[in-house]
Design an enzyme around this catalytic site. Structure first.
Site, PDB file in Angstrom:
ATOM      1  N   ASP A  37       0.838  -1.198   0.000  1.00 19.33           N
ATOM      2  CA  ASP A  37       0.000   0.000   0.000  1.00 19.33           C
ATOM      3  C   ASP A  37       0.874   1.250   0.000  1.00 19.33           C
ATOM      4  O   ASP A  37       1.607   1.505   0.968  1.00 19.33           O
ATOM      5  CB  ASP A  37      -0.900  -0.014   1.244  1.00 19.33           C
ATOM      6  N   CYS A  77      -5.855   4.218  -4.155  1.00 18.01           N
ATOM      7  CA  CYS A  77      -6.008   2.799  -3.851  1.00 18.01           C
ATOM      8  C   CYS A  77      -7.346   2.163  -4.202  1.00 18.01           C
ATOM      9  O   CYS A  77      -7.363   1.069  -4.750  1.00 18.01           O
ATOM     10  CB  CYS A  77      -5.645   2.519  -2.404  1.00 18.01           C
ATOM     11  N   HIS A 138     -10.930  -2.396   0.961  1.00 17.92           N
ATOM     12  CA  HIS A 138     -11.198  -1.032   0.480  1.00 17.92           C
ATOM     13  C   HIS A 138     -12.016  -0.972  -0.808  1.00 17.92           C
ATOM     14  O   HIS A 138     -11.835  -0.089  -1.643  1.00 17.92           O
ATOM     15  CB  HIS A 138      -9.891  -0.245   0.305  1.00 17.92           C
ATOM     16  N   ASP A 277      -0.032  -0.838  -4.936  1.00 24.87           N
ATOM     17  CA  ASP A 277      -1.271  -0.315  -5.524  1.00 24.87           C
ATOM     18  C   ASP A 277      -1.080   1.010  -6.234  1.00 24.87           C
ATOM     19  O   ASP A 277      -1.854   1.374  -7.107  1.00 24.87           O
ATOM     20  CB  ASP A 277      -2.376  -0.210  -4.467  1.00 24.87           C
TER      21      ASP A 277
END
Length: 473
Positions: A37, A77, A138, A277
């Site tokens: 991330d 993201c 997410h 990402d």
């Protein structure tokens, strides 16, 4: 042995010769996709970092293939993750923007990945794969939008970003740790997230060693907080503060997973893809690095969307190799489907392309993409084709993180082979290339449009009328 020379930096890479592999040569592999991330292109040693110690990732690259020109489909993201799991540009699945007009989904949002979409996990379920997600989802925190409703047998992790915690003006619930569809801890202490996710991953691999499996491991780190988390063993150990600590623990995590595969004699049966990402965001003081690329995460600069990627599959992915062809995380969808023998859905557009020839080192393999499109929200801001990147002329530029919005006032063209920093505009010298790139952009706009005039190629997102928070029972 073959010797491959790349124009950039006159770097020479030794390639291991391998025979051309067809789909019939390859038994359906186990698949592990590790998605960090906000980790930058230049944040690990094998992609140029001098600050972070990543010996295990460096070894993984030495045993596998580095993709130097592989892109996330977004610089942020939620849309990036939606694109990876569906093989589609974010506007196509309507996750390019949140329900509130933001770049990513927030807690207790009514919006998420549509249940009608067919994820990689759902494709692999048709071939008898065990599937799990361990880490950050997410793509919607409401029950009908959770990963357990999208082809994953199980879920252990957080439903959205590590920085989405209650504070003034944001009456969000405590950050929850979930197992499947139940909150098991809140607020979760993310200091041990990488350690816990790694242990959970090893348990899953071990439990499913006798059958094909798909492990999607979207790590929470280095994450979105300005002080990333790391366990006690790694805290304060790097030369780059909490950011470096978290990266060095991610390196350890990958080593434990690869070690487990080797111990269980699953290494030659397992494709592992390690990536990020989007690029590292701009911070003051600086934390992550996207060098040698220009720009930061959350933008359409190269540093925002080109991500470090390593593919590892002993005996199939040739060791010690680099691929400099244009590719995308969206390509994992059709590539994994082909390797598993799963049929792609025939009732919808999939933007990703099969990159098995690149992955397996087939001689003279080329990118399957005529063009790649850089979106920010619903706005197409740039196009890449071959070595060329064209920034489109825009009256108003969306995305508050772009370095120089005034630069978008005119068409700009860069050769990414000779100019990674995007410093020399060669549009005037190459009018035919500019026109060809504008034609690609016009076709994309006719297909997907924008939010004022949505194109016919868009599909609906998922929607829950009365969202409720994920809290401890």
């Amino acid at each position: 042995m073959l010797l491959l020379a790349r124009t950039i930096g006159l770097v020479f890479v030794t390639l291991v010769a391998c025979r051309s592999l067809s789909a019939e040569d390859i038994h359906p592999p186990n698949v592990i996709v590790v998605l960090c991330d906000n980790l930058g292109y230049g944040d690990v040693g094998c992609f140029g970092s001098k600050r972070h110690r990543t010996p295990y990732l460096d070894q993984m690259a030495a045993e596998g293939m580095k993709f130097t020109d592989l892109y996330a489909a977004s610089g942020v993201c939620t849309p990036s993750r939606a694109a990876l799991l569906t093989g589609c540009y974010p506007p196509r699945v309507n996750l390019h923007v949140s329900d509130t007009g933001g770049a990513v989904l927030q807690p207790v949002s009514p919006k998420g990945l549509a249940p009608e979409e067919i994820t990689i996990a759902e494709l692999l379920k048709t071939k008898g794969y065990a599937t799990t997600i361990i880490g950050k989802w997410h793509l919607g925190d409401q029950l009908p939008l959770l990963p357990t409703r999208q082809g994953f047998d199980s879920f252990y992790g957080i439903p959205y970003s590590d920085d989405m915690t209650p504070r003034p003006g944001k009456p969000w619930p405590d950050l929850p740790l979930m197992r499947d569809e139940v909150v098991v801890d809140a607020p979760v202490d993310l200091n041990d997230a990488t350690k816990l996710y790694t242990e959970e991953a090893i348990r899953f691999i071990t439990a499913n060693r006798e059958r094909p499996f798909f492990l999607y491991l979207p790590q929470a780190m280095p994450g979105s907080t300005r002080a990333p988390y790391a366990s006690e063993a790694f805290r304060g150990q790097s030369q780059n503060g909490p950011w470096g600590d978290s990266i060095e623990e991610l390196d350890w995590s990958m080593s434990e997973i690869l070690k487990t595969l080797k111990q269980l004699k699953l290494d030659q049966q397992t494709l592992v893809v390690w990536t990020s990402d989007n690029g590292a965001p701009r911070r003051n003081p600086v934390q992550g690095s996207n060098l040698p690329l220009k720009g930061w995460g959350y933008t359409t600069a190269e540093g925002g969307m080109r991500v470090p990627t390593i593919a590892w599959w002993p005996g199939t992915v040739p060791a010690g190799t680099e691929c400099h062809e244009l590719a995308s995380l969206m390509d994992l969808y059709p590539t994994i489907a082909k390797l598993a023998g799963a049929k792609l859905p025939g009732d919808r557009t999939i933007d990703g392309k099969d990159i098995t020839p690149l992955l397996t080192g087939q001689p003279n393999a080329k990118s399957p993409h005529d063009a790649f499109f850089y979106y920010m929200f619903d706005q197409l801001q740039a196009v890449r084709s071959g070595p060329w990147k064209l920034y489109l002329p825009l009256d108003q530029v969306k995305g508050g993180w772009q370095d120089d919005k005034k630069a978008f006032a005119k068409v700009r063209l860069f050769n990414l082979v000779t100019d990674l920093q995007e410093t020399t505009d060669v549009a005037q010298q190459n009018p035919e290339i500019v026109q060809r790139m504008l034609t690609f952009a016009a076709a994309a706009h006719a297909d997907l449009g924008d939010d004022q005039n949505p194109g016919p190629g868009r599909r609906s997102a998922g929607h829950v009328p009365s969202p409720t928070p994920r809290v401890l029972p």
